[in-house]
Design a protein around this motif. Sequence first.
Motif, PDB file in Angstrom:
ATOM      1  N   THR A 130      36.254  26.846 104.912  1.00 57.77           N
ATOM      2  CA  THR A 130      35.398  26.396 106.446  1.00 57.77           C
ATOM      3  C   THR A 130      34.278  26.169 105.149  1.00 57.77           C
ATOM      4  N   SER A 132      30.272  25.406 106.508  1.00 62.89           N
ATOM      5  CA  SER A 132      29.554  25.406 107.418  1.00 62.89           C
ATOM      6  C   SER A 132      27.950  24.805 106.664  1.00 62.89           C
ATOM      7  N   THR A 134      24.448  24.971 106.193  1.00 65.34           N
ATOM      8  CA  THR A 134      22.931  25.440 106.033  1.00 65.34           C
ATOM      9  C   THR A 134      21.905  25.273 106.667  1.00 65.34           C
ATOM     10  N   ILE A 153      25.881  23.534 102.327  1.00 62.79           N
ATOM     11  CA  ILE A 153      26.860  24.205 103.087  1.00 62.79           C
ATOM     12  C   ILE A 153      27.204  25.404 102.511  1.00 62.79           C
ATOM     13  N   ARG A 154      27.477  26.343 103.407  1.00 62.88           N
ATOM     14  CA  ARG A 154      28.423  27.953 102.340  1.00 62.88           C
ATOM     15  C   ARG A 154      30.002  27.832 102.841  1.00 62.88           C
ATOM     16  N   THR A 156      33.301  29.590 103.078  1.00 60.52           N
ATOM     17  CA  THR A 156      33.478  30.797 103.277  1.00 60.52           C
ATOM     18  C   THR A 156      35.186  31.148 103.517  1.00 60.52           C
ATOM     19  N   GLY A 160      34.490  34.704 106.943  1.00 62.92           N
ATOM     20  CA  GLY A 160      33.154  34.356 106.464  1.00 62.92           C
ATOM     21  C   GLY A 160      32.827  35.156 105.586  1.00 62.92           C
ATOM     22  N   ALA A 218      32.743  19.529 105.485  1.00 60.15           N
ATOM     23  CA  ALA A 218      31.793  19.570 106.675  1.00 60.15           C
ATOM     24  C   ALA A 218      30.901  18.008 106.427  1.00 60.15           C
TER      25      ALA A 218
END
Length: 705
Positions: A130, A132, A134, A153-154, A156, A160, A218
């Motif tokens: 993923t 995600s 931020t 983004i982060r 993971t 997570g 993303a």
Amino acid sequence: MRISTRLAIVALAATGAACGGEPSPGPRTPSRITPVSGAVLTGTVGTSLPGIRFVVSDAQGPLRGVRVTFGVSDDRGFASPSEATSDSSGTVTTNWTLGGTVGGQTLTATAANVSPATVSAQVAIGPLTTLSPTTTANQFVIIGGTVTSPPAIRATDAFGNAIAGQAITFADPTGRSTIVGTTATTGADGRAGITSWTVGAAPGAYTLVATAGPTIMAGFSAFAHPAVIQVAEGNNQEANAGTLLDLAPAVHALGPQNEPVAGAVVTFAITGGGGRLLGATTALTGADGIARGPQWVLGTTPGANTATALVNGLPLLQFSATGIAAVPTELAASAPTALSGLEGNYGTVRPAVRLTDADGKPVAGRPVTFASTGGGVLVGANVTTDFNGEARLASWRYGTGPQTVTATVADLPPVVFAAATTPVPTSGYSITVRFLGSSPTPGQRAAFERAAARWSTILLGDVEDLLFTPDDDMSSCGGQPLDETIDDLLIFARIQRIDGPGGILGQARPCYVREPSLHSIVGYMEFDADDVTTLEAAGNFDNVVLHEMGHVIGIGSLWSYQGLAADLATGDPYFTGPSAQMAFAAAHTSYAGRAVPIENTGGVGTRGGHWREGILANELMTGFLNSGANPLSAITTASLRDQGYLISDAAADAFSLAAALRALSAPAFMLHTAIEPVVLRSKSRTGVSRIVPRRDGPVRNRPNR
């Protein structure tokens, strides 16, 4: 003697002594659980460690039949099975699916009265799953500007856990914006971002996509808007309450350098006063940066009215208007006042009046009463003036002899509409049916004869004869060459196999129409032999033939050619002929939509070529035939008058909304009918032919509703 012996044996057992005098062994109980699979295992989060074994034993060795329960330290993991019973070797086995905790995790085996046994695992981060955002995923920005929050983004895994060292690419798939820092590597916290993102000079949505590999991504969006919107025109107007303002609200969109901005979406809305907007409420700014909204009708109560214009990302822009209490001074006709028609027919003009003030401006919301003298039937006789100051009678069906309709408003001089009516003449319209191919049965032939006779009672008056020669193209009419003069309508008919039972039931079309009236002169009908017998047995063949003959005459098949069908590309097409509208109003007094509703469902030829079955139900010229009565209503006959035919509405069947609703609620066998695609030709008295732009359609079966 036997009793005393049995007691002795029981007593011996109770003392625990054997026959030879040795004490008997007691029951075995587990004293330990020992892991067999190793004390420390390795894996990644979410993966499975299969075949984790423990042995249950006591001082004498492994024990069978001991129930063992398994537990995990991370509740996102699990053991399967979660319970097991030791086998003959004292072994219990489970499969351990690791949870999401990076580092140490444990699996514990527990049995009654025994210290638990534990297996440990060193767990690593899982693969990237993923990206995600931020930072804010959706932002507003002035055209040509840089977003406030550069996208980041982060990265993971599925649980997570941050993934460091992951290469990330940032890009605009359209290439319309500028990105600084298109590649980045995630840090220890799994985060990576760009330096800046600047949108282009055009308003609208911009997209940025962060990717890691071909499938993991993303998305971010930025909506670019003008720097400001200003009132261009239409503010601070006034008009009589309930009427139309002179100017529609309009806005001017400007960029950072006060340059006009084209292509910005502006949404207009009413926010006060109870008025309404006529037409689409969204508009695009043009090259001059101006977007004009729909016309604005003020509320009927005098006083303040407000509307707004919105460009996403900018504050609302407000427009104000004032509704004035009007004083009506004149009532005038807005439709012809000298009318004529056949007795018992609906007229071709709907009486209408316009109410104005001393300045000639419309006065809205005032009651108008229409009243008849000398006979005739009125529908919708009490009506209020609209935003144009107009009031229109819904329906006037003529009576016998001279008659009038008078429109009145309060104490103003009335407006009188006079109709001179004449008796219905004897029909002189001739329909000839000529069969092609195999001959129909006497019963089938009679159905065609009855249909022709029925239409001949509705269509009145002889029309111009036209000469056809073998040079006329008859390919769309069964291919039969002609060398004769036709009076008034010739229909070729054929009963043959088409596509087997239940598919296409029949096909009908006009092939040649007269110039300039576009009234049919030659047509074609075809019925599937595999369905005719079934239709006859169900009592529906007469209705199908009558329906298809109506299409040949021009109902549905010629509406768009004659300018009588509106909004065919929308979900609410309707027939615009005033005579049919009056007949519809008489039958459907509660209908709030636009009359007369045309079918808005079904395939090509059904949609747009019939009355709307959901409203008119069992009327003959909807796209579906009900079992039982299928009345040929005055709505249909009056529509032919709108097409320019001389028609007798007195020959129509009775029809009402109540009966239509009953037909809709009753079980019905429905036959899907439509107009076959066709090349339509016209012919003039001089013999000149031309191709008319075509419309489509076929007659198919549909399951019972």
